[in-house]
Design a protein around this motif. Structure first.
Motif, PDB file in Angstrom:
ATOM      1  N   TYR A  22      31.774  31.267  14.155  1.00  0.00           N
ATOM      2  CA  TYR A  22      31.320  32.496  14.733  1.00  0.00           C
ATOM      3  C   TYR A  22      32.460  33.229  15.249  1.00  0.00           C
ATOM      4  N   ALA A  23      32.314  34.533  15.077  1.00  0.00           N
ATOM      5  CA  ALA A  23      33.277  35.511  15.667  1.00  0.00           C
ATOM      6  C   ALA A  23      32.960  35.340  17.280  1.00  0.00           C
ATOM      7  N   GLU A  24      33.715  35.594  17.949  1.00  0.00           N
ATOM      8  CA  GLU A  24      33.690  35.550  19.501  1.00  0.00           C
ATOM      9  C   GLU A  24      32.456  36.419  20.045  1.00  0.00           C
ATOM     10  N   PHE A  25      32.490  37.572  19.488  1.00  0.00           N
ATOM     11  CA  PHE A  25      31.349  38.501  20.148  1.00  0.00           C
ATOM     12  C   PHE A  25      30.090  38.167  19.707  1.00  0.00           C
ATOM     13  N   VAL A  26      29.909  37.184  18.910  1.00  0.00           N
ATOM     14  CA  VAL A  26      28.325  36.815  18.526  1.00  0.00           C
ATOM     15  C   VAL A  26      28.142  35.351  19.007  1.00  0.00           C
ATOM     16  N   LYS A  27      28.992  34.510  19.581  1.00  0.00           N
ATOM     17  CA  LYS A  27      28.732  33.302  19.959  1.00  0.00           C
ATOM     18  C   LYS A  27      27.607  33.174  20.953  1.00  0.00           C
ATOM     19  N   GLY A  28      26.896  32.233  20.486  1.00  0.00           N
ATOM     20  CA  GLY A  28      25.702  32.012  21.563  1.00  0.00           C
ATOM     21  C   GLY A  28      24.523  32.913  21.282  1.00  0.00           C
ATOM     22  N   PHE A  34      24.004  34.641  17.972  1.00  0.00           N
ATOM     23  CA  PHE A  34      23.837  34.552  16.389  1.00  0.00           C
ATOM     24  C   PHE A  34      23.858  33.257  15.939  1.00  0.00           C
ATOM     25  N   THR A  35      22.944  32.940  15.029  1.00  0.00           N
ATOM     26  CA  THR A  35      23.031  31.476  14.217  1.00  0.00           C
ATOM     27  C   THR A  35      22.796  31.734  12.808  1.00  0.00           C
ATOM     28  N   ILE A  36      23.923  31.011  11.980  1.00  0.00           N
ATOM     29  CA  ILE A  36      24.103  31.148  10.794  1.00  0.00           C
ATOM     30  C   ILE A  36      23.509  29.674  10.095  1.00  0.00           C
ATOM     31  N   SER A  37      22.514  29.921   9.143  1.00  0.00           N
ATOM     32  CA  SER A  37      22.059  28.648   8.602  1.00  0.00           C
ATOM     33  C   SER A  37      21.783  28.968   7.058  1.00  0.00           C
ATOM     34  N   ARG A  38      21.639  27.829   6.543  1.00  0.00           N
ATOM     35  CA  ARG A  38      21.577  27.584   5.035  1.00  0.00           C
ATOM     36  C   ARG A  38      20.444  26.980   4.503  1.00  0.00           C
ATOM     37  N   ASP A  39      19.562  27.383   3.542  1.00  0.00           N
ATOM     38  CA  ASP A  39      18.455  26.589   2.823  1.00  0.00           C
ATOM     39  C   ASP A  39      18.958  26.436   1.597  1.00  0.00           C
ATOM     40  N   ASN A  40      19.601  25.126   1.257  1.00  0.00           N
ATOM     41  CA  ASN A  40      20.151  24.867   0.028  1.00  0.00           C
ATOM     42  C   ASN A  40      19.177  24.792  -1.130  1.00  0.00           C
ATOM     43  N   TYR A  58      20.668  32.415   6.165  1.00  0.00           N
ATOM     44  CA  TYR A  58      20.125  33.367   6.940  1.00  0.00           C
ATOM     45  C   TYR A  58      21.299  33.666   8.120  1.00  0.00           C
ATOM     46  N   LEU A  59      20.912  34.612   9.088  1.00  0.00           N
ATOM     47  CA  LEU A  59      21.471  35.151  10.199  1.00  0.00           C
ATOM     48  C   LEU A  59      20.555  35.485  11.132  1.00  0.00           C
ATOM     49  N   GLN A  60      20.332  34.435  11.997  1.00  0.00           N
ATOM     50  CA  GLN A  60      19.523  34.785  13.024  1.00  0.00           C
ATOM     51  C   GLN A  60      20.127  35.520  14.225  1.00  0.00           C
ATOM     52  N   MET A  61      19.997  36.824  14.680  1.00  0.00           N
ATOM     53  CA  MET A  61      20.288  37.440  15.677  1.00  0.00           C
ATOM     54  C   MET A  61      19.458  37.616  16.928  1.00  0.00           C
ATOM     55  N   ASN A  62      20.083  37.257  18.024  1.00  0.00           N
ATOM     56  CA  ASN A  62      19.231  37.210  19.090  1.00  0.00           C
ATOM     57  C   ASN A  62      19.997  38.110  20.294  1.00  0.00           C
ATOM     58  N   SER A  63      19.356  38.497  21.369  1.00  0.00           N
ATOM     59  CA  SER A  63      19.831  39.193  22.379  1.00  0.00           C
ATOM     60  C   SER A  63      20.998  40.444  21.742  1.00  0.00           C
ATOM     61  N   LEU A  64      20.406  41.287  20.834  1.00  0.00           N
ATOM     62  CA  LEU A  64      20.987  42.185  20.234  1.00  0.00           C
ATOM     63  C   LEU A  64      21.476  43.246  21.150  1.00  0.00           C
ATOM     64  N   LYS A  65      22.585  43.771  20.842  1.00  0.00           N
ATOM     65  CA  LYS A  65      23.035  44.781  21.723  1.00  0.00           C
ATOM     66  C   LYS A  65      23.424  46.045  21.025  1.00  0.00           C
ATOM     67  N   PRO A  66      23.657  47.174  21.433  1.00  0.00           N
ATOM     68  CA  PRO A  66      23.964  48.469  20.792  1.00  0.00           C
ATOM     69  C   PRO A  66      25.018  48.312  19.882  1.00  0.00           C
ATOM     70  N   GLU A  67      26.186  47.575  20.741  1.00  0.00           N
ATOM     71  CA  GLU A  67      27.248  47.499  19.515  1.00  0.00           C
ATOM     72  C   GLU A  67      27.257  46.573  18.657  1.00  0.00           C
ATOM     73  N   ASP A  68      25.811  45.846  18.032  1.00  0.00           N
ATOM     74  CA  ASP A  68      25.783  45.097  17.033  1.00  0.00           C
ATOM     75  C   ASP A  68      25.596  46.123  15.950  1.00  0.00           C
ATOM     76  N   THR A  69      25.147  47.312  16.091  1.00  0.00           N
ATOM     77  CA  THR A  69      24.687  48.111  15.209  1.00  0.00           C
ATOM     78  C   THR A  69      25.858  48.386  14.109  1.00  0.00           C
ATOM     79  N   ALA A  70      25.185  48.092  12.890  1.00  0.00           N
ATOM     80  CA  ALA A  70      26.415  48.057  11.764  1.00  0.00           C
ATOM     81  C   ALA A  70      25.595  47.846  10.463  1.00  0.00           C
ATOM     82  N   VAL A  71      26.151  48.019   9.600  1.00  0.00           N
ATOM     83  CA  VAL A  71      25.788  47.349   8.153  1.00  0.00           C
ATOM     84  C   VAL A  71      26.308  46.287   7.830  1.00  0.00           C
TER      85      VAL A  71
END
Length: 119
Positions: free
Chosen positions: A58-64, A66-72, A78-91
């Motif tokens: 995880y990049a430092e700015f998403v630790k705690g 965001f969570t990445i997971s895989r369904d093999n 998947y990327l579960q994104m919680n506690s989103l901030k305006p600076e997370d706005t991106a493609v």
């Protein structure tokens, strides 16, 4: 080969889950990850998972937050994104390596999905 979904508009503090389905040459053995690119900025690695999902980064700015997971079984990451901030706005882009490749230099890219976080 990679098809991402799940982007959208959310208020600050909210959550979103991105999905990326892999097919073709990309299997559970390939490392996969998520990058993002905000307007006027370079594309940056957000999170990654080794083949099989045994090791994550995880990049430092998403630790705690965001969570990445895989369904093999579904060959999906998947990327579960919680506690989103305006600076997370991106493609956000799903990416995968060639077999034994490095996620820092992905071979495969999915189409981006826009995440917009309002304040």
């Amino acid at each position: 080969q990679l098809q991402a979904s799940g982007g959208g508009l959310v208020q600050a503090g909210g959550s979103l889950r991105l999905s990326c389905a892999a097919s073709g040459s990309i299997s559970r053995l390939n490392d996969m990850g998520w990058y993002r690119q905000a307007p006027g900025k370079q594309r940056e690695l957000v999170a990654s998972s080794t083949g099989g999902g045994t090791t994550t980064y995880y990049a430092e700015f998403v630790k705690g937050r965001f969570t990445i997971s895989r369904d093999n079984a579904k060959n999906t990451v998947y990327l579960q994104m919680n506690s989103l901030k305006p600076e997370d706005t991106a493609v956000y882009y799903c990416a995968a390596t060639s077999l034994f490749g490095n996620i820092g230099n992905p071979r495969y890219w999915g189409p981006g999905t826009l995440v917009t976080v309002s304040s």
